[in-house]
Design an enzyme around this catalytic site. Structure first.
Site, PDB file in Angstrom:
ATOM      1  NE  ARG A  47      -4.196   0.049   1.712  1.00 37.12           N
ATOM      2  CZ  ARG A  47      -5.244   0.411   0.957  1.00 37.12           C
ATOM      3  NH1 ARG A  47      -5.375   1.652   0.549  1.00 37.12           N
ATOM      4  NH2 ARG A  47      -6.160  -0.472   0.623  1.00 37.12           N
ATOM      5  CD  GLU A  64      -7.366   2.077   6.362  1.00 36.50           C
ATOM      6  OE1 GLU A  64      -8.007   1.643   5.391  1.00 36.50           O
ATOM      7  OE2 GLU A  64      -6.275   1.608   6.716  1.00 36.50           O
TER       8      GLU A  64
END
Ligand code: MTE
Ligand code: LUZ
Ligand code: MOS
Length: 765
Positions: free
Chosen positions: A310, A712
């Site tokens: 990520r 997030e």
């Protein structure tokens, strides 16, 4: 409609009245015992035996179990399975669990846990990611994503910038610590009530540790007092240890970590170290970008692989990078095994490019916002990410333009320059930073969810879904989706605890996908019930099933209005099934881990924030004066909850980048293992002027009611705080020197940067 309303959290009253039940509040079963873990005192050492005589003799102790006592596999790690429950002959960090001691009370167990004697045979320890890189010591093979020819483009570039950056890790600091309460059931059954984002994984770990099958083990979680990623995989140790003891003793065993043990034992956000080389032209357009990142994985892999992936896939943030070379490695260190934390590597990837852009702006004497805009992904061209996904829904241009205007960015920039010119000690800084965040688990198969909806004969509705509630409001959102689908009052719907015996094979509530996935699954279940009710209503009352409408707690059928409970009653008597399961798998995702290309994300969420700070350049103290945020939650399922999520993530991310510092001593012991030494933001750190708004948008992807995830992405918004601090520090000189500021920008770090800028300015003059 129940969807889109700013409803309060489904447990809001219980929370504020102190009546919400967390795992430790569950009434204890008769015969319950309490456990504590014995921990390693060394960062890296071999040992052959543990002398437990004093532990066993300690007051109230009932039993002690070590690695050799585990009936099944000694493993509680996800994916790679390189995490022992109890160290077996080798310890790899200070705080690694060696054994579990069970006693009559929590205090007696904790007292006994300290009395073990271990003969350590010490080995050299690796304590930083840089040292791990130097030793090429990694928990997984390093990864690389490249497009074009970054080296050639770098060499040709009219301007170049190179440097290094260090960004620290972060403790999740959930208010409710790790806890598991294991209750043995007949025939080798085991019920584990615990605080976890991932009940199915807990079920698997406990089954393996006990040498049982998944159907022997039930895991239940009503709610967590926060998880923030820290209970995605690392609740497993606590579940396994309590279950082993409960299984052996045939007694209920509760294992609750106190804060210091929790912080010493569990993994945190990965700190990252970066080396970068970037080429750009006279306008500030990036023509080549090379970055080499190494994270502190800790002693085992845990989720470090997907975290690094990520990070790689968020290095671009909102920018089109034609020629890029992104490398990431997971440094093996003799410290806690780092794990998920809100953003999951995304923040660590994106902050590097933002740092570079900040450098470029100062080198060219331009406003960083202009350099940012210049490099944004295009709408129809320059819209392919380095990993090959097309950015089809780019709203960053209009979103940033709106915030720039509403925040009066330019006027404030001028005012700050004037202020700084007349203020030798206090310096103000300003920064506006954008965010693009990919939504979906980057491990494709995890993008699935299930739900179970029951309509009872009295017309009340009970929902069970695979997601877990950690304060983020997933239950409220799922209840809204179900109420909407059945056209009933919100008050008719209730969500029960997450339970592996109700919905099987769930994914972690993580990657911000909780409401996306479970909302869709619950919608699917509710729709099936509604369709059955519509068919029944048409048969009984005439008209076409397709014309039956469900709204405002009333069913409209063939010109008649029937109360929902009344129709339910009729349907029950006619033997119509009034409950259903539901399932959802996100379409269109694929990922090739070898080439690091594909379509890992379902869509992107966007946002931007502008922060203004004042820094005392004599002490390094600072204050966030004002912050403005615009966040793209699509067609928000619940604007009240979403704004709360944005505010919380902003302040949490600000803590990561400023005051929260993890510090290990020379022996590898984490010394910042309590709030006395580890400073999370307090209410007094929140800006007095804090304006959070949701950007008007609708998801182009067919997400639940066209909403976008919110969990997030807003954690990246306080980049603006960090760069506003850097901006203020640069004002100590003539704004042309790039302050060497690492994160966290603690007062000490800020002062160091101030001194560096002053030294360079003096050198120039
Ligand atoms: N909000 C609260 N109050 N508590 C939490 O623990 N965790 C965050 C975010 N918001 C968290 C939170 C993290 S790390 C994630 S991945 C998402 O919530 C998970 O929930 P969601 O997918 O349902 O948004
Ligand atoms: N990928 C991701 C993951 O993007 N977010 C996560 O939380 C996660 N967890 C496990 C595996 N992959
Ligand atoms: Mo969140 S870090 O994906 O649990």
């Amino acid at each position: 409609t129940a969807v889109g309303l700013p409803r309060k959290h489904e447990s809001a009253e219980l929370h504020v009245l102190g009546q919400a039940t967390y795992t430790d509040d569950i009434l204890e079963v008769q015969g319950t015992l309490h456990a504590a873990l014995g921990l390693s005192a060394k960062a890296h050492a071999k040992f052959s035996t543990i002398d437990l005589t004093a532990v066993r003799a300690s007051r109230g102790v009932v039993a002690v179990y070590t690695a050799g006592d585990i009936p099944g596999t000694n493993d509680c790690g996800p994916i790679i399975h390189d995490d022992p429950i109890f160290a077996d002959g080798l310890v790899q960090y200070v705080g690694q669990p060696l054994f579990v001691v069970v006693a009559d009370t929590h205090d007696n167990a904790r007292r006994a846990a300290r009395l073990a004697k271990v003969d350590y045979d010490e080995l050299p320890a690796v304590l930083t990611p840089q040292a791990a890189r130097a030793a090429q010591s990694y928990v997984l093979p390093p990864m690389k994503l490249a497009r074009g020819d970054a080296q050639a483009a770098f060499e040709r570039a009219p301007h170049r910038v190179q440097g290094e950056l260090h960004v620290g890790g972060q403790e999740q600091f959930y208010l409710e610590g790790q806890i598991a309460y294991a209750i043995p059931k007949e025939g080798s059954g085991m019920l584990v009530q615990c605080s976890t984002q991932h009940p199915s994984e807990m079920q698997h770990v406990v089954a393996h540790a006990l040498g049982l099958h998944s159907h022997h083990v039930t895991v239940e979680c009503r709610r967590m007092g926060g998880g923030f990623g820290g209970k995605e995989s690392q609740s497993a140790l606590w579940c396994a240890a309590s279950a082993i003891a409960a299984h052996k003793l045939k007694r209920p065993v509760k294992l609750r970590a106190d804060r210091d043990d929790d912080m010493l034992v569990t993994g945190k956000r990965h700190c990252f170290h970066y080396l970068y080389e970037v080429g750009y032209d006279d306008s500030g357009k990036i023509v080549a970008a090379k970055v080499d990142m190494v994270s502190r994985a800790g002693y085992s892999a845990d989720l470090s692989g997907p975290v690094a992936t990520r990070a790689v896939c968020h290095f671009d943030n909102t920018y089109y990078l034609s020629d890029v070379d992104i490398r990431a490695a997971c440094g093996k260190t003799n410290t806690q095994s780092n794990t998920a934390f809100r953003g999951f590597g995304g923040p660590q990837g994106a902050i590097a490019i933002e740092y570079v852009i900040d450098d470029i702006a100062r080198n060219l004497g331009k406003d960083a916002l202009d350099i940012r805009k210049l490099n944004f992904y295009g709408k129809t061209d320059h819209n392919v990410t380095p990993y090959g996904q097309i950015v089809v829904d780019n709203v960053i241009h209009e979103l940033v333009a709106q915030l720039e205007e509403s925040s009066e960015y330019r006027a404030r920039r001028t005012a700050i320059a004037q202020f700084n010119a007349g203020s030798p000690v206090l310096k103000k800084g300003l920064a506006l930073t954008p965010v693009k965040f990919g939504i979906a688990f980057n491990v494709t198969h995890l993008n699935q969810a299930g739900a179970l909806v029951h309509v009872y004969v009295d017309g009340s509705v009970l929902v069970n879904h695979g997601g877990t509630e950690m304060g983020q409001g997933i239950n409220t959102k799922v209840m809204q989706c179900v109420a909407h689908e059945l056209g009933v009052d919100f008050a008719r719907v209730r969500v029960s605890a997450t339970d592996t015996s109700k919905v099987a094979n769930t994914s972690a509530t993580a990657a911000s996908t909780g409401a996306d996935l479970n909302g869709k699954a619950a919608q699917d279940a509710a729709r099936q019930i509604r369709d059955r009710l519509a068919a029944f209503a048409a048969t009984k009352h005439g008209g076409a099933a397709a014309d039956v409408r469900f709204a405002d707690d009333i069913v409209y059928v063939n010109g008649m209005e029937i109360d929902f409970p009344q129709l339910v009653q009729q349907a029950y008597l006619a033997r119509v099934q009034l409950w259903s399961d539901g399932f959802y798998a996100t379409p269109g995702l694929h990922w090739d881990p070898k080439t690091m290309t594909g379509n890992p994300f379902s869509y992107f969420a966007y946002g931007a924030a502008v922060s203004e700070v004042v820094v005392d350049t004599l002490t390094g103290e600072w204050k966030l004066l004002r912050a403005g945020v615009l966040y793209d939650a699509g067609n928000s399922l619940n604007p009240a909850i979403d704004i709360g999520q944005v505010e919380g993530a902003f302040i949490q991310g600000m803590g990561w980048l400023t005051t929260e510092e993890l510090w290990w001593n020379a022996g590898g012991k984490l010394m910042t293992h309590a709030p006395s030494t580890y400073k999370i933001p307090a209410i007094s750190d929140c800006p007095e002027d804090f304006r959070v708004q949701l950007f008007k948008n609708r998801n182009v992807a067919d997400s639940i009611h066209r909403s976008k995830a919110v969990g997030e992405p807003p954690l990246l918004l306080p980049f603006s705080v960090f760069f506003a601090i850097r901006d203020a520090v640069a004002a100590v000189g003539d704004n042309t020197v790039n302050p060497p500021l690492n994160a966290p920008a603690t007062c000490e770090e800020i002062l160091k940067a101030v001194c560096a800028v002053q030294a360079q300015a003096a050198h120039k003059a």
